[in-house]
Design a protein around this motif. Structure first.
Motif, PDB file in Angstrom:
ATOM      1  N   ARG A 100       0.818  -1.212   0.000  1.00  0.00           N
ATOM      2  CA  ARG A 100       0.000   0.000   0.000  1.00  0.00           C
ATOM      3  C   ARG A 100       0.847   1.256   0.000  1.00  0.00           C
ATOM      4  NH1 ARG A 100      -4.039  -2.700   4.425  1.00  0.00           N
ATOM      5  NH2 ARG A 100      -5.533  -3.618   2.947  1.00  0.00           N
ATOM      6  N   TRP A 104       1.848   3.972  -4.135  1.00  0.00           N
ATOM      7  CA  TRP A 104       1.789   5.398  -4.447  1.00  0.00           C
ATOM      8  C   TRP A 104       2.850   5.781  -5.474  1.00  0.00           C
ATOM      9  CZ3 TRP A 104      -2.175   8.373  -3.204  1.00  0.00           C
ATOM     10  CH2 TRP A 104      -2.981   7.995  -2.130  1.00  0.00           C
ATOM     11  N   GLY A 106       3.033   4.603  -8.286  1.00  0.00           N
ATOM     12  CA  GLY A 106       2.314   4.700  -9.554  1.00  0.00           C
ATOM     13  C   GLY A 106       1.801   6.100  -9.804  1.00  0.00           C
ATOM     14  N   LEU A 107       1.210   6.708  -8.765  1.00  0.00           N
ATOM     15  CA  LEU A 107       0.737   8.079  -8.900  1.00  0.00           C
ATOM     16  C   LEU A 107       1.907   9.033  -9.108  1.00  0.00           C
ATOM     17  CD1 LEU A 107      -1.496  10.229  -8.744  1.00  0.00           C
ATOM     18  CD2 LEU A 107      -1.214  10.222  -6.252  1.00  0.00           C
ATOM     19  N   LEU A 108       2.980   8.836  -8.354  1.00  0.00           N
ATOM     20  CA  LEU A 108       4.157   9.683  -8.497  1.00  0.00           C
ATOM     21  C   LEU A 108       4.744   9.575  -9.899  1.00  0.00           C
ATOM     22  CD1 LEU A 108       6.102  11.594  -7.025  1.00  0.00           C
ATOM     23  CD2 LEU A 108       7.425   9.589  -6.336  1.00  0.00           C
ATOM     24  N   VAL A 110       3.115   8.907 -12.689  1.00  0.00           N
ATOM     25  CA  VAL A 110       2.248   9.626 -13.630  1.00  0.00           C
ATOM     26  C   VAL A 110       2.445  11.131 -13.513  1.00  0.00           C
ATOM     27  CG1 VAL A 110      -0.147  10.122 -14.227  1.00  0.00           C
ATOM     28  CG2 VAL A 110       0.539   7.783 -13.708  1.00  0.00           C
ATOM     29  N   LEU A 111       2.464  11.648 -12.288  1.00  0.00           N
ATOM     30  CA  LEU A 111       2.625  13.094 -12.083  1.00  0.00           C
ATOM     31  C   LEU A 111       3.982  13.576 -12.600  1.00  0.00           C
ATOM     32  CD1 LEU A 111       1.128  13.497  -8.494  1.00  0.00           C
ATOM     33  CD2 LEU A 111       0.040  14.037 -10.682  1.00  0.00           C
ATOM     34  N   GLN A 112       5.019  12.782 -12.364  1.00  0.00           N
ATOM     35  CA  GLN A 112       6.347  13.184 -12.836  1.00  0.00           C
ATOM     36  C   GLN A 112       6.419  13.164 -14.355  1.00  0.00           C
ATOM     37  OE1 GLN A 112       9.737  11.781 -10.566  1.00  0.00           O
ATOM     38  NE2 GLN A 112      10.857  11.319 -12.437  1.00  0.00           N
ATOM     39  N   GLN A 113       5.764  12.194 -14.981  1.00  0.00           N
ATOM     40  CA  GLN A 113       5.765  12.143 -16.435  1.00  0.00           C
ATOM     41  C   GLN A 113       5.036  13.351 -17.032  1.00  0.00           C
ATOM     42  OE1 GLN A 113       7.033   9.536 -19.024  1.00  0.00           O
ATOM     43  NE2 GLN A 113       6.902  11.660 -19.617  1.00  0.00           N
ATOM     44  N   TYR A 151      10.354   3.749 -10.545  1.00  0.00           N
ATOM     45  CA  TYR A 151       9.027   3.682  -9.943  1.00  0.00           C
ATOM     46  C   TYR A 151       8.297   2.419 -10.403  1.00  0.00           C
ATOM     47  CZ  TYR A 151       9.837   8.636  -8.943  1.00  0.00           C
ATOM     48  OH  TYR A 151      10.362   9.825  -8.496  1.00  0.00           O
ATOM     49  N   ASN A 152       8.419   2.113 -11.677  1.00  0.00           N
ATOM     50  CA  ASN A 152       7.771   0.914 -12.206  1.00  0.00           C
ATOM     51  C   ASN A 152       8.339  -0.337 -11.552  1.00  0.00           C
ATOM     52  OD1 ASN A 152       5.966  -0.291 -14.328  1.00  0.00           O
ATOM     53  ND2 ASN A 152       7.898  -1.225 -14.934  1.00  0.00           N
TER      54      ASN A 152
END
Length: 309
Positions: A100, A104, A106-108, A110-113, A151-152
């Motif tokens: 859990r 997060w 994953g969200l980081l 996306v936001l960084q991309q 991150y991935n």
């Protein structure tokens, strides 16, 4: 000739069985010795202590210590099922907590991309600088772009056991879904013991030295004895890998090796949890299925949607 051949096979089998139980008995002594002499492997100011960690981290001795702990815990759990249920809750809770938290990423990612695309395509910025607590950290956009792979990797390696607890893996049930409760539990126990655990051990064995060969020099080898590694310790120095695939690209690829070791450890611990849960549900019957299982839920609507599938 046939008699001598059969005797040779039986002798080899007997020697193998004797070797197994001898190492299993020695595991208790080895564990006690390591606990009683922590300076031999915890004092990393001493290069020999580092080499002992490198050697024993993927050694036969360490394997049998883990196996002995598993056997003892299983015996205690069969004596007191509350101990085994507590182990299940602890291991599954650990998997859920780790998963859990790192989900997060994953969200980081996306936001960084999104930030990289805007800064590069619209504002024509060549680097990103961060200054937490007065410490300046500046890297080229290509570094931040390549770092997305980390991150991935974190999601894949550190959320794998969490996904297993949540039953989020893709599965093709040709047989499992149509058999009885006890047969399912037998399949789970067999899969945990003969698929998950051996796979995790093999990944650990390969990834352990793969990690250390990119952290220290002289580079250790899995074929070297402890005495040989202790001799190498005289010339030991840290040599953490910082080579990127591009001049200004991400240079922390040693972190992927760390994640690979963590992946193997988490899978092995989850295999223990799967085996214990399946064994308990087999012994206690269908009414114990899903007991203490902590799965994420979006609310009553989710259950209603699941009921329609």
């Amino acid at each position: 000739m046939d008699g001598s051949g059969s005797a040779g096979v039986l002798g080899a089998l007997g020697g193998g069985v004797l070797w197994f139980f001898k190492n299993l008995a020695l595991a208790f002594y080895n564990f006690g010795y390591a606990i009683a002499h922590p300076g031999l492997w915890l004092d990393w100011s001493n290069p020999q202590a580092i080499m002992r960690v490198v050697y024993y981290g993927a050694s036969t001795e360490f394997f049998f210590v883990v196996l002995a702990a598993f056997v003892v815990l299983t015996g205690l759990g069969l004596w007191r099922r509350s101990i085994m249920w507590g182990s299940v809750r602890l291991l599954e809770g650990f998997a859920n907590t780790i998963g859990r938290f790192f989900a997060w990423a994953g969200l980081l990612m996306v936001l960084q991309q999104i930030m990289i695309v805007f800064l590069q395509r619209i504002f024509r910025v060549s680097e990103i600088s961060l200054g937490p607590l007065g410490y300046a950290f500046s890297k080229d956009l290509s570094w931040w772009s390549e770092e997305l792979k980390l991150y991935n990797a974190m999601i894949v390696c550190l959320c794998i056991s969490y996904t297993f607890v949540q039953s989020g893996h893709v599965r093709v049930d040709l047989v499992y879904a149509h058999v009885s409760h006890r047969t399912k539990r037998l399949i789970d126990m067999f899969g945990a013991l003969f698929f998950m655990m051996p796979m995790a051990v093999l990944v650990w064995l390969y990834s352990w030295y793969f990690l250390w060969r990119h952290l220290i020099t002289p580079k250790p080898s899995a074929s070297e004895s402890l005495d040989r590694l202790l001799m190498k310790a005289q010339a030991l120095r840290w040599n953490v890998e910082t080579i990127g695939f591009s001049p200004n690209g991400f240079n922390g690829y040693f972190l992927f090796k760390v994640l690979l070791v963590a992946f193997a450890g988490l899978v092995f611990l989850q295999a223990i949890a799967v085996f214990y849960r399946a064994l308990l549900e087999y012994l206690e019957g269908e009414e114990s299925a899903g007991r203490f299982l902590d799965r994420d839920s979006l609310g009553p609507g989710e259950d209603a949607r699941e009921a329609t599938h």
